[in-house]
Design a protein around this motif. Structure first.
Motif: not given
Length: 217
Positions: A145-155, A162-172
């Motif tokens: 069972v995984a619950q995800g959240t995300a943090t926007l890091d930078r462009v 198009s725009i490319i974002f670096l996004v960190t996905g975090k899971q419990q």
């Protein structure tokens, strides 16, 4: 051969007429500017893949002297402030939703949560990964069972469409009753898709991906 002035003028006039006739012949004989088998070769336009629709108009630019305290960056970008915010929100929500799933959930329900956020092509890639027997068997056996959240890091990059974002996905993550945490940074490409913005591609950020292909992981 020695020619007088009159003979030289007549010869020159004859050459001019001859060259004109040759030009007319070539124009009539080959109106397409190529040989008869030209239709057997694809044209350059036919080989260009379809891509996102470009901006309705170029950025307005800045003509007046730049004032640091009153500098509108979006006047130099192909995306308005509203579009930029929408794209950033989409990238963050997508990564959080991508990292949220259960072993006892129908994979079609999981894919359905992502459908409105992604292009049709990326949806197909995600669906093939989520429904693969190997992944489903592993999740059921370990009762993941995984619950995800995300943090926007930078462009990472901005293009016309198009725009490319670096996004960190975090899971419990819970496996067999044992809880733990996991995280991974992604390069997420949000692109114009018709009249809206969609996630066009994503991949782990450390691969140096430029955002042109998707990988459901």
């Amino acid at each position: 051969m020695n020619l007088n002035d009159r003979q030289r003028k007549l010869l020159f006039a004859g050459l001019v007429v001859l060259l004109a006739l040759v030009g007319v012949y070539l124009t009539v004989a080959a109106p397409d500017g190529d040989s008869g088998d030209a239709d057997d070769r694809p044209s350059a336009a036919a080989t260009v893949p379809a891509g996102p629709t470009g901006p309705a108009s170029p950025p307005p630019g800045i003509q007046s002297p730049v004032k640091p305290g009153d500098f509108d960056l979006y006047r130099l970008l192909p995306f308005s402030q509203q579009e930029f915010a929408t794209a950033a929100d989409l990238a963050q929500r997508f990564v959080a939703a991508y990292g949220t799933y259960r072993f006892d959930e129908d994979p079609k329900v999981y894919v359905g949560r992502l459908t409105g956020m992604v292009t049709d092509g990326l949806r197909g890639e995600i669906e093939r990964g989520a429904t693969s027997p190997g992944i489903q068997d592993d999740r059921r056996q370990k009762q993941i069972v995984a619950q995800g959240t995300a943090t926007l890091d930078r462009v990472r990059d901005i293009e016309d469409n198009s725009i490319i974002f670096l996004v960190t996905g975090k899971q419990q993550v819970t496996k067999g009753g044992a809880a733990g945490d996991d995280s991974k940074q992604y390069a997420v490409t949000v692109a114009r898709d018709g009249g809206s913005l969609k996630v066009y591609a994503f991949q782990p950020a450390d691969t140096g991906q430029a955002g042109d292909t998707g990988d459901p992981g």
